[in-house]
Design an enzyme around this catalytic site. Structure first.
Site, mmCIF file in Angstrom:
data_model
loop_
_atom_site.group_PDB
_atom_site.id
_atom_site.type_symbol
_atom_site.label_atom_id
_atom_site.label_comp_id
_atom_site.label_asym_id
_atom_site.label_seq_id
_atom_site.Cartn_x
_atom_site.Cartn_y
_atom_site.Cartn_z
ATOM 1 N N LYS A 54 19.901 23.821 -9.355
ATOM 2 C CA LYS A 54 20.701 22.768 -8.727
ATOM 3 C C LYS A 54 21.336 21.878 -9.795
ATOM 4 O O LYS A 54 22.518 21.535 -9.735
ATOM 5 C CB LYS A 54 19.814 21.931 -7.790
ATOM 6 C CG LYS A 54 19.400 22.704 -6.546
ATOM 7 C CD LYS A 54 18.257 22.054 -5.782
ATOM 8 C CE LYS A 54 17.788 22.981 -4.667
ATOM 9 N NZ LYS A 54 16.575 22.532 -3.994
ATOM 10 N N GLN A 98 12.531 17.531 -4.046
ATOM 11 C CA GLN A 98 12.198 18.956 -3.951
ATOM 12 C C GLN A 98 10.874 19.147 -3.202
ATOM 13 O O GLN A 98 9.860 18.543 -3.543
ATOM 14 C CB GLN A 98 12.117 19.560 -5.368
ATOM 15 C CG GLN A 98 11.894 21.056 -5.405
ATOM 16 C CD GLN A 98 13.060 21.854 -4.793
ATOM 17 O OE1 GLN A 98 14.215 21.567 -5.054
ATOM 18 N NE2 GLN A 98 12.745 22.839 -3.974
ATOM 19 N N ASP A 121 20.230 16.936 1.750
ATOM 20 C CA ASP A 121 19.487 18.092 2.276
ATOM 21 C C ASP A 121 19.577 18.124 3.806
ATOM 22 O O ASP A 121 19.235 19.130 4.428
ATOM 23 C CB ASP A 121 18.000 17.980 1.889
ATOM 24 C CG ASP A 121 17.609 19.001 0.826
ATOM 25 O OD1 ASP A 121 18.352 19.988 0.651
ATOM 26 O OD2 ASP A 121 16.564 18.800 0.183
#
Ligand code: NAP
Length: 296
Positions: A54, A98, A121
């Protein structure tokens, strides 16, 4: 192998080129740069590898990006403070924590603490709710990547029988919700299978579009696929490492057999994975525009 390969890696490259131009325009015309922070707690090797991917993409696109690594014993309170700090940071438009987090931290509390307008997200209940009622600000990255891959490969979604194997909050449920919407690039008839489904094969063999996110290596075999179906394999299962330390991955679909029956199929790796990262970047560009009142 009669099936066409749906190479997410190639489509992702195309979208990233479009995003790079958009980032350059944002800087030239508005003096703003999309900012993304990825917070990693602990040293889970798979998470480290996802976060590296990412960050690398964010750099390539010209983002302002921060990789915030925290020790595995970080307290929940400290993590919440960190999220709050980035919520208030005007240079950061996207915050990604994460997952999975270490067991002593309540994931839901942390996800709830992220400002929904920075939730790239799209896991915050506000964004989940908006998705369900058909008015999303941000789409969750893996489902968005799957939908984009279907669109760009010319797959007819409207009216299709879609079967999703898996009902997780990050893949199964949201992709089902997205493809059943009364909306462009949706309007499918969606069935969702899970571990309590009586006869999974009965459903999968009816699917024009079969999306598999079960987390079980090669779970879907050739005889579970309708001839000519489009098969999207979301699964990422570690089966070992190469001599030079690279992860060896297999999907949730038995690829060779499936490719003989399907009309199109995603490979693992190089299918859905690269699309997921790209959609995260797309959401971050969008968040930057939202925070700077820039219209699409
Ligand atoms: P998850 O949270 O473990 O959920 C798996 C789902 O599959 C559950 O709903 C489970 O049913 C269902 N399932 C498991 N075994 C089944 C079986 N034998 N028959 C029918 N249903 C079954 O997994 P996830 O987070 O959605 O991820 C799924 C896979 O996708 C994993 O391999 C993951 O690594 C991968 N993934 C890839 C990406 C990417 O970008 N490529 C992104 C996210 C995830 P129950 O609800 O009944 O337990």
């Amino acid at each position: 192998m009669p099936a066409k390969l749906l190479k997410g890696a190639d489509v992702a490259k195309e979208i990233r080129a479009e995003l790079k131009t958009e980032v350059e325009n944002l800087q030239a015309q508005h003096g703003v740069v999309p900012g993304l922070v990825t917070i990693l707690v602990g040293e889970n090797p798979a998470s480290q590898s996802y976060v590296r991917g990412k960050q690398k993409t964010a750099h390539e696109l010209g983002f302002y990006s921060i990789q915030d690594n925290q020790p595995a014993d970080l307290s929940e309170e400290k993590l919440l403070q960190l999220v709050d700090q980035y919520n208030k940071d005007p240079k950061i438009h996207g915050i990604l924590v994460q997952l999975p987090l270490p067991k002593h931290i309540n994931e839901n509390r942390v996800l709830l603490a992220i400002d929904p307008s920075k939730d790239v997200d799209a896991f915050h209940p506000v964004n989940v709710g908006k998705l369900l009622i058909g008015e999303p600000d941000y789409l969750p990255c893996t489902p968005a990547g799957i939908q984009e891959l279907l669109i760009r490969s010319g797959t007819e979604i409207s009216g299709a029988e879609v079967v999703v194997v898996g009902r997780s909050n990050i893949v199964g449920k949201p992709i089902a919700a997205m493809l059943m919407q009364k909306a462009k690039s949706a309007n499918a008839t969606v069935t969702v299978c899970h571990t309590r489904t009586k006869d999974v094969k009965f459903h999968t063999t009816r699917a024009d579009i079969l999306i598999v996110a079960a987390g079980v290596k090669e779970y879907v075999t050739g005889d579970m696929i309708k001839p000519g179906a489009v098969v999207i394999d979301v699964g990422v299962n570690d089966v070992g490492v190469t001599a030079d330390g690279k992860r060896i991955l297999k999907g949730d679909v038995a690829f060779e057999a499936a490719a003989e029956i399907a009309s199109a199929i995603t490979p693992v790796p190089g299918g859905v994975g690269p699309m997921t990262i790209t959609m995260l970047m797309k959401n971050t560009v969008r968040a930057c525009k939202v925070h700077n009142n820039i219209k699409d």
